[in-house]
Design a protein around this motif. Structure first.
Motif, short mmCIF file in Angstrom:
data_model
loop_
_atom_site.label_atom_id
_atom_site.label_comp_id
_atom_site.label_asym_id
_atom_site.label_seq_id
_atom_site.Cartn_x
_atom_site.Cartn_y
_atom_site.Cartn_z
N ARG A 148 -5.45 -16.01 -36.35
CA ARG A 148 -4.09 -15.50 -36.16
C ARG A 148 -3.77 -15.28 -34.69
N LYS A 149 -4.72 -14.72 -33.95
CA LYS A 149 -4.48 -14.37 -32.56
C LYS A 149 -5.81 -14.16 -31.86
N ILE A 150 -5.84 -14.46 -30.56
CA ILE A 150 -7.01 -14.20 -29.71
C ILE A 150 -6.57 -13.26 -28.58
N GLU A 151 -7.36 -12.26 -28.32
CA GLU A 151 -7.03 -11.31 -27.26
C GLU A 151 -8.18 -11.22 -26.25
N LEU A 152 -7.85 -11.36 -24.98
CA LEU A 152 -8.81 -11.15 -23.90
C LEU A 152 -8.54 -9.80 -23.26
N ILE A 153 -9.58 -9.02 -23.06
CA ILE A 153 -9.46 -7.68 -22.49
C ILE A 153 -10.36 -7.60 -21.26
N LEU A 154 -9.74 -7.38 -20.11
CA LEU A 154 -10.48 -7.30 -18.84
C LEU A 154 -10.15 -5.96 -18.19
N GLN A 155 -11.07 -5.02 -18.25
CA GLN A 155 -10.83 -3.67 -17.75
C GLN A 155 -11.94 -3.28 -16.77
N PHE A 156 -11.55 -2.95 -15.54
CA PHE A 156 -12.51 -2.62 -14.50
C PHE A 156 -12.12 -1.31 -13.83
N PRO A 157 -12.85 -0.21 -14.09
CA PRO A 157 -12.52 1.07 -13.44
C PRO A 157 -12.43 0.94 -11.93
N GLN A 158 -13.27 0.07 -11.35
CA GLN A 158 -13.16 -0.21 -9.92
C GLN A 158 -13.33 -1.71 -9.70
N TRP A 159 -12.62 -2.22 -8.73
CA TRP A 159 -12.77 -3.62 -8.33
C TRP A 159 -12.75 -3.68 -6.80
N PRO A 160 -13.79 -4.28 -6.25
CA PRO A 160 -14.90 -4.96 -6.90
C PRO A 160 -15.88 -3.97 -7.50
N ARG A 161 -16.71 -4.46 -8.41
CA ARG A 161 -17.75 -3.64 -8.99
C ARG A 161 -18.80 -3.30 -7.94
N ALA A 162 -19.59 -2.26 -8.19
CA ALA A 162 -20.50 -1.73 -7.18
C ALA A 162 -21.46 -2.79 -6.63
N TRP A 163 -21.88 -3.71 -7.48
CA TRP A 163 -22.86 -4.72 -7.05
C TRP A 163 -22.19 -5.94 -6.42
N GLN A 164 -20.89 -5.92 -6.33
CA GLN A 164 -20.12 -7.12 -6.01
C GLN A 164 -19.34 -6.91 -4.71
N GLN A 165 -20.05 -6.82 -3.62
CA GLN A 165 -19.41 -6.51 -2.35
C GLN A 165 -19.47 -7.72 -1.41
N ASN A 166 -18.31 -8.23 -1.04
CA ASN A 166 -18.24 -9.28 -0.04
C ASN A 166 -16.84 -9.25 0.58
N SER A 167 -16.60 -10.13 1.53
CA SER A 167 -15.37 -10.08 2.31
C SER A 167 -14.16 -10.68 1.62
N TRP A 168 -14.37 -11.41 0.51
CA TRP A 168 -13.24 -12.13 -0.10
C TRP A 168 -12.90 -11.69 -1.51
N ILE A 169 -13.73 -10.87 -2.14
CA ILE A 169 -13.57 -10.57 -3.56
C ILE A 169 -12.32 -9.74 -3.86
N THR A 170 -11.75 -9.09 -2.84
CA THR A 170 -10.53 -8.31 -3.05
C THR A 170 -9.28 -8.99 -2.49
N THR A 171 -9.41 -10.23 -2.02
CA THR A 171 -8.27 -10.92 -1.45
C THR A 171 -7.47 -11.65 -2.52
N ARG A 172 -6.17 -11.75 -2.29
CA ARG A 172 -5.29 -12.37 -3.28
C ARG A 172 -5.51 -13.87 -3.41
N ASP A 173 -5.87 -14.52 -2.30
CA ASP A 173 -5.96 -15.97 -2.35
C ASP A 173 -7.19 -16.48 -3.07
N GLN A 174 -8.31 -15.73 -3.05
CA GLN A 174 -9.51 -16.25 -3.70
C GLN A 174 -10.33 -15.20 -4.44
#
Length: 318
Positions: A148-174
């Motif tokens: 009937r329907k498919i639902e994707l749920i993406l919920q992140f209390p913080q972005w980037p996640r604690a283990w995911q730190q780099n210079s581009w992960i919070t930029t709009r272009d990439q």
């Protein structure tokens, strides 16, 4: 059997992870690595003195006979690196998303097909046992019935996640969770359920000009008209949730937080589904190696990367 000589371009989290996998493959030897950060190279060579290091991938390709290149640089650099590798007729394994635009992805696919080499993108979720089990349940139809329907749920209390730190992960272009996480689920839907189109999408961005998204609500559609909804949010009080819920005429199947498979009949609670871990087809590198050796292997090539890229760009542009 002759060992495949492999080079890794990009020594971030995924580059180092792939090197670890390659070291477990008896038919592969990582002979050279490249990164623009000289400290990353120094840290790597300290424990891997036998490996050549470079800050210029072109020089690496000039000085070594390479059979396979794994590309793990930030997305906006994929195009330049990949096109150089393809021009030299070398097999290529690229991180997702394939490119930084649909136009780049189209050019990369055309070049890959013209080169005649093995070209693969690192889509791992369809190889996961939970996804393979989900696909089996859907095909059997006893639990779900007609979708009937498919639902994707993406919920992140913080972005980037604690283990995911780099210079581009919070930029709009990439960066952002649509490109970084949503692409996995887009590809799973395309693989399990077929073609996908975006009907409309509402994306919210922060005030700063180049910040990545904080919310998305999108309506998509399978080729048979089945609705697919994506709801995502970051920066809130609560728990992270990355899930896909498939609603059917007989019941519901949910893949919660990447690998927790649940199901239930209409009117009942969802209960855990036992997943046969022996179904696992990971790591993807094994399949890439097999294809290079003219053996059977399940890879997702640049065409799959382009198809996912089209959805990504439609979600972010509507």
């Amino acid at each position: 059997m002759k060992k495949l000589k492999m080079a890794v371009i990009g020594l971030g989290k995924m580059g180092l992870h792939m090197i670890h996998q390659a070291k477990n493959e008896q038919h592969v030897e990582v002979v050279a690595v490249c990164d623009s950060n000289e400290q990353s190279l120094a840290d790597y060579v300290a424990s891997n003195p036998e490996t050549s290091t470079y800050t210029d991938y072109r020089l690496l390709l000039d000085e070594h006979e390479i059979d396979l290149v794994y590309v793990a640089v930030p997305p906006k650099y994929h195009y330049g690196v990949v096109m150089e590798v393809l021009q030299r007729g070398i097999h290529i394994f690229c991180e997702k998303p394939l490119a930084n635009s649909v136009e780049e992805a189209e050019a990369m696919l055309a070049a890959a097909e013209q080169s005649g080499v093995i070209h693969a993108i690192h889509f791992s979720m369809p190889h996961e046992p939970a996804v393979l089990q989900l696909q089996k349940l859907i095909q059997e139809g006893n639990t779900l019935g007609t979708i009937r329907k498919i639902e994707l749920i993406l919920q992140f209390p913080q972005w980037p996640r604690a283990w995911q730190q780099n210079s581009w992960i919070t930029t709009r272009d990439q960066g952002g969770f649509i490109l970084e996480v949503g692409i996995h689920w887009i590809h799973v839907i395309q693989t399990v359920f077929g073609g996908l189109n975006v009907i409309n999408s509402q994306v919210q961005y922060p005030d700063q000009s180049n910040g990545c998204e904080t919310e998305i609500h999108a309506e998509m559609q399978l080729q048979d008209g089945t609705r697919v909804e994506m709801n995502g949010i970051s920066h809130f009080a609560g728990e992270e949730r990355v899930s896909m819920v498939v609603y059917g005429t007989k019941g519901t199947i949910a893949l919660e937080n990447w690998d927790q498979l649940m199901s239930g009949r209409i009117g009942e609670s969802l209960t855990p589904v036992t997943v046969d871990e022996s179904l696992s087809e990971l790591p993807v590198l094994k399949h890439v190696i097999a294809r290079i050796q003219d053996k059977p292997g399940k890879i997702y090539d640049f065409k799959a990367g382009l198809e996912a890229q089209r959805i990504l760009e439609a979600l972010r542009s509507k």
